[in-house]
Design a protein around this motif. Structure first.
Motif, mmCIF file in Angstrom:
data_model
loop_
_atom_site.group_PDB
_atom_site.id
_atom_site.type_symbol
_atom_site.label_atom_id
_atom_site.label_comp_id
_atom_site.label_asym_id
_atom_site.label_seq_id
_atom_site.Cartn_x
_atom_site.Cartn_y
_atom_site.Cartn_z
ATOM 1 N N GLY A 264 4.403 -16.258 18.679
ATOM 2 C CA GLY A 264 3.836 -15.138 17.940
ATOM 3 C C GLY A 264 4.922 -14.243 17.367
ATOM 4 N N ALA A 265 6.058 -14.142 18.075
ATOM 5 C CA ALA A 265 7.171 -13.330 17.578
ATOM 6 C C ALA A 265 7.770 -13.948 16.318
ATOM 7 C CB ALA A 265 8.239 -13.202 18.666
ATOM 8 N N TYR A 266 7.887 -15.274 16.296
ATOM 9 C CA TYR A 266 8.422 -15.940 15.103
ATOM 10 C C TYR A 266 7.418 -15.890 13.953
ATOM 11 C CZ TYR A 266 11.950 -17.777 18.291
ATOM 12 O OH TYR A 266 12.971 -17.888 19.200
ATOM 13 N N PHE A 267 6.143 -16.062 14.285
ATOM 14 C CA PHE A 267 5.109 -15.976 13.255
ATOM 15 C C PHE A 267 5.029 -14.567 12.672
ATOM 16 C CE2 PHE A 267 2.133 -19.752 14.378
ATOM 17 C CZ PHE A 267 3.221 -20.593 14.344
ATOM 18 N N THR A 268 5.339 -13.562 13.497
ATOM 19 C CA THR A 268 5.331 -12.185 13.014
ATOM 20 C C THR A 268 6.292 -12.018 11.848
ATOM 21 O OG1 THR A 268 4.708 -11.209 15.145
ATOM 22 C CG2 THR A 268 5.913 -9.800 13.612
ATOM 23 N N GLU A 269 7.496 -12.536 12.002
ATOM 24 C CA GLU A 269 8.484 -12.415 10.931
ATOM 25 C C GLU A 269 8.095 -13.258 9.708
ATOM 26 O OE1 GLU A 269 10.850 -10.241 10.832
ATOM 27 O OE2 GLU A 269 10.275 -9.552 12.828
ATOM 28 N N THR A 270 7.493 -14.422 9.962
ATOM 29 C CA THR A 270 7.035 -15.258 8.840
ATOM 30 C C THR A 270 5.965 -14.546 8.033
ATOM 31 O OG1 THR A 270 7.520 -17.294 10.077
ATOM 32 C CG2 THR A 270 5.983 -17.466 8.235
ATOM 33 N N PHE A 271 4.983 -13.990 8.719
ATOM 34 C CA PHE A 271 3.905 -13.281 8.029
ATOM 35 C C PHE A 271 4.425 -12.007 7.356
ATOM 36 C CE2 PHE A 271 0.761 -15.468 10.974
ATOM 37 C CZ PHE A 271 0.199 -16.220 9.961
ATOM 38 N N ARG A 272 5.340 -11.313 7.997
ATOM 39 C CA ARG A 272 5.872 -10.079 7.412
ATOM 40 C C ARG A 272 6.562 -10.372 6.080
ATOM 41 N NH1 ARG A 272 10.509 -6.845 7.343
ATOM 42 N NH2 ARG A 272 11.714 -8.510 8.336
ATOM 43 N N GLY A 273 7.380 -11.409 6.058
ATOM 44 C CA GLY A 273 8.041 -11.783 4.817
ATOM 45 C C GLY A 273 7.055 -12.223 3.751
ATOM 46 N N ALA A 274 5.998 -12.932 4.178
ATOM 47 C CA ALA A 274 4.997 -13.399 3.217
ATOM 48 C C ALA A 274 4.202 -12.241 2.632
ATOM 49 C CB ALA A 274 4.052 -14.392 3.895
ATOM 50 N N PHE A 275 3.865 -11.255 3.465
ATOM 51 C CA PHE A 275 3.154 -10.076 2.960
ATOM 52 C C PHE A 275 4.003 -9.330 1.930
ATOM 53 C CE2 PHE A 275 0.438 -10.030 6.944
ATOM 54 C CZ PHE A 275 -0.758 -10.236 6.257
ATOM 55 N N LEU A 276 5.291 -9.201 2.224
ATOM 56 C CA LEU A 276 6.179 -8.470 1.323
ATOM 57 C C LEU A 276 6.423 -9.216 0.022
ATOM 58 C CD1 LEU A 276 8.840 -7.169 3.881
ATOM 59 C CD2 LEU A 276 7.059 -5.830 2.723
ATOM 60 N N ALA A 277 6.204 -10.538 0.034
ATOM 61 C CA ALA A 277 6.448 -11.339 -1.173
ATOM 62 C C ALA A 277 5.339 -11.180 -2.208
ATOM 63 C CB ALA A 277 6.599 -12.809 -0.800
ATOM 64 N N VAL A 278 4.188 -10.659 -1.806
ATOM 65 C CA VAL A 278 3.076 -10.461 -2.754
ATOM 66 C C VAL A 278 3.319 -9.172 -3.530
ATOM 67 C CG1 VAL A 278 0.583 -10.173 -3.011
ATOM 68 C CG2 VAL A 278 1.486 -11.663 -1.214
ATOM 69 N N PRO A 279 3.335 -9.228 -4.859
ATOM 70 C CA PRO A 279 3.602 -8.019 -5.659
ATOM 71 C C PRO A 279 2.597 -6.902 -5.372
ATOM 72 C CG PRO A 279 3.729 -9.989 -7.034
ATOM 73 C CD PRO A 279 3.181 -10.432 -5.712
ATOM 74 N N ALA A 280 3.128 -5.727 -5.098
ATOM 75 C CA ALA A 280 2.251 -4.588 -4.784
ATOM 76 C C ALA A 280 1.377 -4.213 -5.966
ATOM 77 C CB ALA A 280 3.105 -3.396 -4.354
ATOM 78 N N GLY A 281 1.845 -4.483 -7.182
ATOM 79 C CA GLY A 281 1.065 -4.140 -8.362
ATOM 80 C C GLY A 281 -0.260 -4.872 -8.420
ATOM 81 N N GLN A 282 -0.303 -6.100 -7.914
ATOM 82 C CA GLN A 282 -1.551 -6.852 -7.913
ATOM 83 C C GLN A 282 -2.572 -6.220 -6.968
ATOM 84 O OE1 GLN A 282 -1.122 -11.052 -7.435
ATOM 85 N NE2 GLN A 282 0.659 -11.202 -8.772
ATOM 86 N N LEU A 283 -2.095 -5.722 -5.848
ATOM 87 C CA LEU A 283 -2.998 -5.067 -4.898
ATOM 88 C C LEU A 283 -3.534 -3.766 -5.496
ATOM 89 C CD1 LEU A 283 -0.896 -5.525 -1.623
ATOM 90 C CD2 LEU A 283 -2.477 -7.126 -2.720
ATOM 91 N N GLU A 284 -2.666 -3.030 -6.174
ATOM 92 C CA GLU A 284 -3.101 -1.785 -6.812
ATOM 93 C C GLU A 284 -4.092 -2.076 -7.935
ATOM 94 O OE1 GLU A 284 0.496 -0.027 -8.094
ATOM 95 O OE2 GLU A 284 1.220 0.430 -6.069
ATOM 96 N N ALA A 285 -3.872 -3.176 -8.662
ATOM 97 C CA ALA A 285 -4.799 -3.541 -9.728
ATOM 98 C C ALA A 285 -6.170 -3.878 -9.163
ATOM 99 C CB ALA A 285 -4.247 -4.731 -10.519
ATOM 100 N N GLY A 286 -6.181 -4.581 -8.020
ATOM 101 C CA GLY A 286 -7.459 -4.910 -7.393
ATOM 102 C C GLY A 286 -8.223 -3.671 -6.984
ATOM 103 N N ARG A 287 -7.522 -2.697 -6.420
ATOM 104 C CA ARG A 287 -8.188 -1.453 -6.025
ATOM 105 C C ARG A 287 -8.643 -0.672 -7.252
ATOM 106 N NH1 ARG A 287 -4.257 -1.689 -1.777
ATOM 107 N NH2 ARG A 287 -2.722 -0.529 -3.021
#
Length: 228
Positions: A105-128
């Motif tokens: 779970g500790a290794y998956f934490t870093e994998t997921f954290r990097g993947a979340f950060l790789a998604v452009p924040a502008g797309q999330l703001e556009a969705g909202r």
């Protein structure tokens, strides 16, 4: 074949597969929770998540397995003694699954954290901006793209986790490694049985690799790749 130990080894292989799958599910839960906490603006969430990934990734898996099994056994029975309850014997299967899930779970934490950060924040703001709820933004925009970035790391960690299931033999769980060891001692042919274990793990990791490559192609559909 295998001096009559084949049925026993197949039973052990099934136990190993169960440990691997259940540990994966638990590690995914720890990973998602840990990544969300590390990306949180709340310090009370970030600090424990950071300590979790730092400490767990710095301790050998074998030591952690023994610590959880024997230390957990002592801790549980200290509580039961104080409450006047009967002695509790920690199940090796449960201890193995919890330990592997907690470690990876500790290794998956870093994998997921990097993947979340790789998604452009502008797309999330556009969705909202289009009136989507937080859940809709997560389900339609964030999660599919995050998973595409996370799959290579998840696949690598899953391959390592499968091989790490052999560690549960050290706490007495009758997995394929433990049974092969016992059969090798009885017949004085350890090479034969350890070779069978190697073949089992090789087959399991090979099929897992194919499955993750299929998932990567599926979640990369429509993504334009750069040319060199």
């Amino acid at each position: 074949m295998l001096y009559g130990y084949l049925p026993s080894l197949l039973d052990g292989a099934w136990v190993t597969l169960q440990v691997a799958i259940l540990s994966l599910l638990l590690a995914l839960a720890f990973g998602l929770a840990g990544a969300s906490s590390k990306l949180s603006t709340q310090l009370l969430l970030r600090l424990p998540a950071t300590a979790y990934t730092t400490i767990v990734r710095g301790i050998p898996d074998l030591v952690m397995m023994l610590l959880v099994f024997y230390g957990g056994q002592m801790g549980v029975n200290l509580v039961t003694d104080a409450l006047g309850w009967d002695y509790v014997d920690v199940n090796p299967f449960v201890a193995g699954v919890v330990t592997l899930g907690f470690i990876f779970g500790a290794y998956f934490t870093e994998t997921f954290r990097g993947a979340f950060l790789a998604v452009p924040a502008g797309q999330l703001e556009a969705g909202r901006a289009f009136g989507m709820s937080r859940w809709q933004v997560f389900r339609r925009i964030l999660f599919p793209q995050m998973l595409r970035h996370a799959l290579p790391g998840l696949g690598n960690n899953w391959q390592v986790m499968q091989k790490s299931t052999a560690l549960v033999s050290i706490i007495g769980l009758s997995d394929i490694t433990w049974l092969a060891d016992q059969a090798g001692r009885t017949t004085r042919e350890p090479f034969v049985f350890y070779l069978a274990v190697c073949v089992f793990y090789l087959v399991m990791t090979a099929f897992s690799g194919l499955a993750f490559r299929w998932l990567e192609r599926r979640y990369s559909a429509g993504v334009r790749r750069g040319t060199t």
